[in-house]
Design a protein around this motif. Structure first.
Motif, PDB file in Angstrom:
ATOM      1  N   MET A   1      12.680  -6.741  -1.323  1.00  0.00           N
ATOM      2  CA  MET A   1      13.246  -5.406  -1.122  1.00  0.00           C
ATOM      3  C   MET A   1      12.679  -4.755   0.147  1.00  0.00           C
ATOM      4  O   MET A   1      11.565  -5.060   0.556  1.00  0.00           O
ATOM      5  CB  MET A   1      12.883  -4.513  -2.323  1.00  0.00           C
ATOM      6  CG  MET A   1      13.764  -4.753  -3.543  1.00  0.00           C
ATOM      7  SD  MET A   1      13.259  -3.720  -4.956  1.00  0.00           S
ATOM      8  CE  MET A   1      12.222  -4.885  -5.826  1.00  0.00           C
ATOM      9  N   ILE A   2      13.472  -3.869   0.725  1.00  0.00           N
ATOM     10  CA  ILE A   2      13.039  -3.086   1.891  1.00  0.00           C
ATOM     11  C   ILE A   2      13.099  -1.607   1.507  1.00  0.00           C
ATOM     12  O   ILE A   2      14.120  -1.148   0.994  1.00  0.00           O
ATOM     13  CB  ILE A   2      13.983  -3.317   3.102  1.00  0.00           C
ATOM     14  CG1 ILE A   2      13.979  -4.793   3.530  1.00  0.00           C
ATOM     15  CG2 ILE A   2      13.605  -2.409   4.263  1.00  0.00           C
ATOM     16  CD1 ILE A   2      15.020  -5.132   4.607  1.00  0.00           C
ATOM     17  N   ASP A   3      12.010  -0.883   1.739  1.00  0.00           N
ATOM     18  CA  ASP A   3      12.044   0.576   1.605  1.00  0.00           C
ATOM     19  C   ASP A   3      12.376   1.106   3.008  1.00  0.00           C
ATOM     20  O   ASP A   3      11.582   0.950   3.943  1.00  0.00           O
ATOM     21  CB  ASP A   3      10.692   1.094   1.108  1.00  0.00           C
ATOM     22  CG  ASP A   3      10.733   2.580   0.767  1.00  0.00           C
ATOM     23  OD1 ASP A   3      11.557   3.304   1.367  1.00  0.00           O
ATOM     24  OD2 ASP A   3       9.939   3.023  -0.082  1.00  0.00           O
ATOM     25  N   ALA A   4      13.566   1.692   3.159  1.00  0.00           N
ATOM     26  CA  ALA A   4      14.084   1.991   4.498  1.00  0.00           C
ATOM     27  C   ALA A   4      13.536   3.264   5.150  1.00  0.00           C
ATOM     28  O   ALA A   4      13.922   3.590   6.278  1.00  0.00           O
ATOM     29  CB  ALA A   4      15.609   2.054   4.443  1.00  0.00           C
ATOM     30  N   HIS A   5      12.635   3.980   4.472  1.00  0.00           N
ATOM     31  CA  HIS A   5      12.112   5.209   5.090  1.00  0.00           C
ATOM     32  C   HIS A   5      10.818   5.613   4.367  1.00  0.00           C
ATOM     33  O   HIS A   5      10.859   6.084   3.234  1.00  0.00           O
ATOM     34  CB  HIS A   5      13.164   6.327   4.959  1.00  0.00           C
ATOM     35  CG  HIS A   5      12.814   7.623   5.625  1.00  0.00           C
ATOM     36  ND1 HIS A   5      13.735   8.354   6.332  1.00  0.00           N
ATOM     37  CD2 HIS A   5      11.667   8.345   5.679  1.00  0.00           C
ATOM     38  CE1 HIS A   5      13.177   9.467   6.786  1.00  0.00           C
ATOM     39  NE2 HIS A   5      11.905   9.481   6.399  1.00  0.00           N
ATOM     40  N   ILE A   6       9.690   5.377   5.040  1.00  0.00           N
ATOM     41  CA  ILE A   6       8.406   5.815   4.465  1.00  0.00           C
ATOM     42  C   ILE A   6       7.552   6.459   5.555  1.00  0.00           C
ATOM     43  O   ILE A   6       7.852   6.343   6.749  1.00  0.00           O
ATOM     44  CB  ILE A   6       7.607   4.650   3.809  1.00  0.00           C
ATOM     45  CG1 ILE A   6       7.002   3.700   4.871  1.00  0.00           C
ATOM     46  CG2 ILE A   6       8.462   3.851   2.824  1.00  0.00           C
ATOM     47  CD1 ILE A   6       5.970   2.741   4.301  1.00  0.00           C
ATOM     48  N   HIS A   7       6.482   7.118   5.119  1.00  0.00           N
ATOM     49  CA  HIS A   7       5.480   7.641   6.048  1.00  0.00           C
ATOM     50  C   HIS A   7       4.143   7.065   5.632  1.00  0.00           C
ATOM     51  O   HIS A   7       3.389   7.675   4.871  1.00  0.00           O
ATOM     52  CB  HIS A   7       5.506   9.172   6.048  1.00  0.00           C
ATOM     53  CG  HIS A   7       6.826   9.713   6.497  1.00  0.00           C
ATOM     54  ND1 HIS A   7       7.253   9.599   7.794  1.00  0.00           N
ATOM     55  CD2 HIS A   7       7.842  10.299   5.813  1.00  0.00           C
ATOM     56  CE1 HIS A   7       8.477  10.115   7.900  1.00  0.00           C
ATOM     57  NE2 HIS A   7       8.863  10.533   6.712  1.00  0.00           N
ATOM     58  N   ALA A   8       3.888   5.853   6.117  1.00  0.00           N
ATOM     59  CA  ALA A   8       2.723   5.090   5.676  1.00  0.00           C
ATOM     60  C   ALA A   8       1.407   5.806   5.981  1.00  0.00           C
ATOM     61  O   ALA A   8       0.428   5.644   5.257  1.00  0.00           O
ATOM     62  CB  ALA A   8       2.737   3.720   6.348  1.00  0.00           C
ATOM     63  N   ASP A   9       1.399   6.614   7.051  1.00  0.00           N
ATOM     64  CA  ASP A   9       0.144   7.263   7.452  1.00  0.00           C
ATOM     65  C   ASP A   9      -0.373   8.246   6.408  1.00  0.00           C
ATOM     66  O   ASP A   9      -1.547   8.579   6.394  1.00  0.00           O
ATOM     67  CB  ASP A   9       0.315   7.966   8.818  1.00  0.00           C
ATOM     68  CG  ASP A   9       1.459   8.966   8.828  1.00  0.00           C
ATOM     69  OD1 ASP A   9       2.547   8.643   8.303  1.00  0.00           O
ATOM     70  OD2 ASP A   9       1.273  10.075   9.346  1.00  0.00           O
ATOM     71  N   CYS A  10       0.513   8.739   5.535  1.00  0.00           N
ATOM     72  CA  CYS A  10       0.105   9.713   4.513  1.00  0.00           C
ATOM     73  C   CYS A  10      -0.269   9.051   3.185  1.00  0.00           C
ATOM     74  O   CYS A  10      -0.545   9.751   2.226  1.00  0.00           O
ATOM     75  CB  CYS A  10       1.232  10.702   4.237  1.00  0.00           C
ATOM     76  SG  CYS A  10       1.531  11.793   5.616  1.00  0.00           S
ATOM     77  N   ARG A  11      -0.214   7.739   3.116  1.00  0.00           N
ATOM     78  CA  ARG A  11      -0.372   7.068   1.822  1.00  0.00           C
ATOM     79  C   ARG A  11      -1.667   6.267   1.758  1.00  0.00           C
ATOM     80  O   ARG A  11      -2.115   5.710   2.759  1.00  0.00           O
ATOM     81  CB  ARG A  11       0.815   6.125   1.571  1.00  0.00           C
ATOM     82  CG  ARG A  11       2.164   6.786   1.668  1.00  0.00           C
ATOM     83  CD  ARG A  11       2.336   7.964   0.744  1.00  0.00           C
ATOM     84  NE  ARG A  11       2.097   7.634  -0.652  1.00  0.00           N
ATOM     85  CZ  ARG A  11       2.285   8.488  -1.661  1.00  0.00           C
ATOM     86  NH1 ARG A  11       2.701   9.721  -1.422  1.00  0.00           N
ATOM     87  NH2 ARG A  11       2.039   8.123  -2.893  1.00  0.00           N
ATOM     88  N   PRO A  12      -2.252   6.180   0.540  1.00  0.00           N
ATOM     89  CA  PRO A  12      -3.478   5.387   0.395  1.00  0.00           C
ATOM     90  C   PRO A  12      -3.190   3.887   0.484  1.00  0.00           C
ATOM     91  O   PRO A  12      -2.074   3.438   0.214  1.00  0.00           O
ATOM     92  CB  PRO A  12      -3.964   5.753  -1.012  1.00  0.00           C
ATOM     93  CG  PRO A  12      -2.732   6.130  -1.754  1.00  0.00           C
ATOM     94  CD  PRO A  12      -1.835   6.778  -0.733  1.00  0.00           C
ATOM     95  N   TYR A  13      -4.235   3.152   0.830  1.00  0.00           N
ATOM     96  CA  TYR A  13      -4.197   1.692   0.938  1.00  0.00           C
ATOM     97  C   TYR A  13      -3.575   1.059  -0.307  1.00  0.00           C
ATOM     98  O   TYR A  13      -2.772   0.127  -0.221  1.00  0.00           O
ATOM     99  CB  TYR A  13      -5.658   1.253   1.093  1.00  0.00           C
ATOM    100  CG  TYR A  13      -5.902  -0.188   1.395  1.00  0.00           C
ATOM    101  CD1 TYR A  13      -5.858  -0.651   2.707  1.00  0.00           C
ATOM    102  CD2 TYR A  13      -6.245  -1.073   0.375  1.00  0.00           C
ATOM    103  CE1 TYR A  13      -6.125  -1.978   2.990  1.00  0.00           C
ATOM    104  CE2 TYR A  13      -6.516  -2.397   0.653  1.00  0.00           C
ATOM    105  CZ  TYR A  13      -6.456  -2.852   1.970  1.00  0.00           C
ATOM    106  OH  TYR A  13      -6.726  -4.168   2.241  1.00  0.00           O
TER     107      TYR A  13
END
Ligand SMILES: [Zn+2]
Length: 251
Positions: free
Chosen positions: A1-13
């Motif tokens: 699966m592909i998540d087409a829109h995230i903001h990885a910088d705001c999320r924990p490891y």
């Protein structure tokens, strides 16, 4: 699966491990407004983090991140021209698959001018663009957003994001890719399934928009699960959770 829109910088490891366990293989992480974007150095450092640190954190958990860079309407700093001057160079990076997320928030003149500049840049560079639609005055702002898109770029190169029932008719008419953001306070997995049952899966991608707002890193797999329970076919699940995004972004 592909998540087409995230903001990885705001999320924990740890979120990346959860996503991988649930069957997500890759995601598109986009530039936005995580800090007080007080000057161009902050915005450019934000871009640098997305391109480097976040891709490494996700890769360590088996998730490949692709990147979109651009000036978000809430990220317009006083010396934004310095960011816009740097952008064409940054967009040439092979890790960057789109310009984004860009768009309008409060429809100030400055927002419109910067949005237009970036659409024209994407058009020149033959790049894909991810366009945000806001929560406030959503329909009115989306109407203005779509008319600017129509004047400046081929809509088939645009992913219009955060589509919901209030703008679905406008989104279907515009002719580009439609992002269904499944996120608390936006659209629930069940509501997303209802939309897909009504309008079909062609032209839609699923995303979580996970950020510092209430978010669920498992939005995409949970929606696919609900599609299965609702009796939708494998072909349809594959289309919205993988193929449409893979084809659009060439990933
Ligand atoms: Zn976003």
């Amino acid at each position: 699966m592909i998540d087409a829109h995230i903001h990885a910088d705001c999320r924990p490891y740890e979120d990346f491990e959860k996503m991988a366990v649930a069957g997500i293989e890759s995601a598109v992480t986009l530039a936005h407004d995580p800090l007080r974007m007080s000057n161009s150095a902050v915005v450019l450092d934000h871009f640098h983090r997305i391109l480097n640190n976040d891709r490494e954190r996700a890769a360590a958990n088996g998730i490949e991140l692709f990147v979109a860079l651009g000036v978000h309407p809430r990220s317009i700093c006083p010396d934004v021209d310095l960011v816009l001057a740097e952008l064409p160079i940054l967009l040439e990076d092979e890790r960057v698959v789109a310009l984004g997320e860009v768009g309008l928030e409060t429809v100030r003149d400055e927002e419109e001018a910067i949005f237009k500049d970036q659409l024209q840049l994407a058009d020149e560079l033959s790049m894909k663009v991810v366009v945000h639609t806001p929560r406030r005055n959503k329909r009115e702002v989306t109407e203005r957003t779509l008319s600017i898109i129509a004047e400046n770029i081929d809509p088939t190169r645009v992913q219009l994001d955060h589509v919901d029932t209030s703008i679905i008719d406008l989104a279907l008419e515009f002719g580009g890719l439609m992002g269904l953001t499944v996120q608390p306070l936006k659209v629930s997995p069940l509501e997303a399934v209802e939309l897909l049952e009504e309008y079909g899966c062609e032209g839609f991608v699923l995303d979580s928009d996970m950020s510092s707002s209430p978010s669920d890193p498992l939005s995409v797999p949970k929606t696919v699960h609900q599609m299965k329970l609702a009796g939708l076919g494998n072909e349809e699940m594959e289309m919205v959770s993988h193929r449409n995004a893979a084809v659009f972004y060439g990933i």
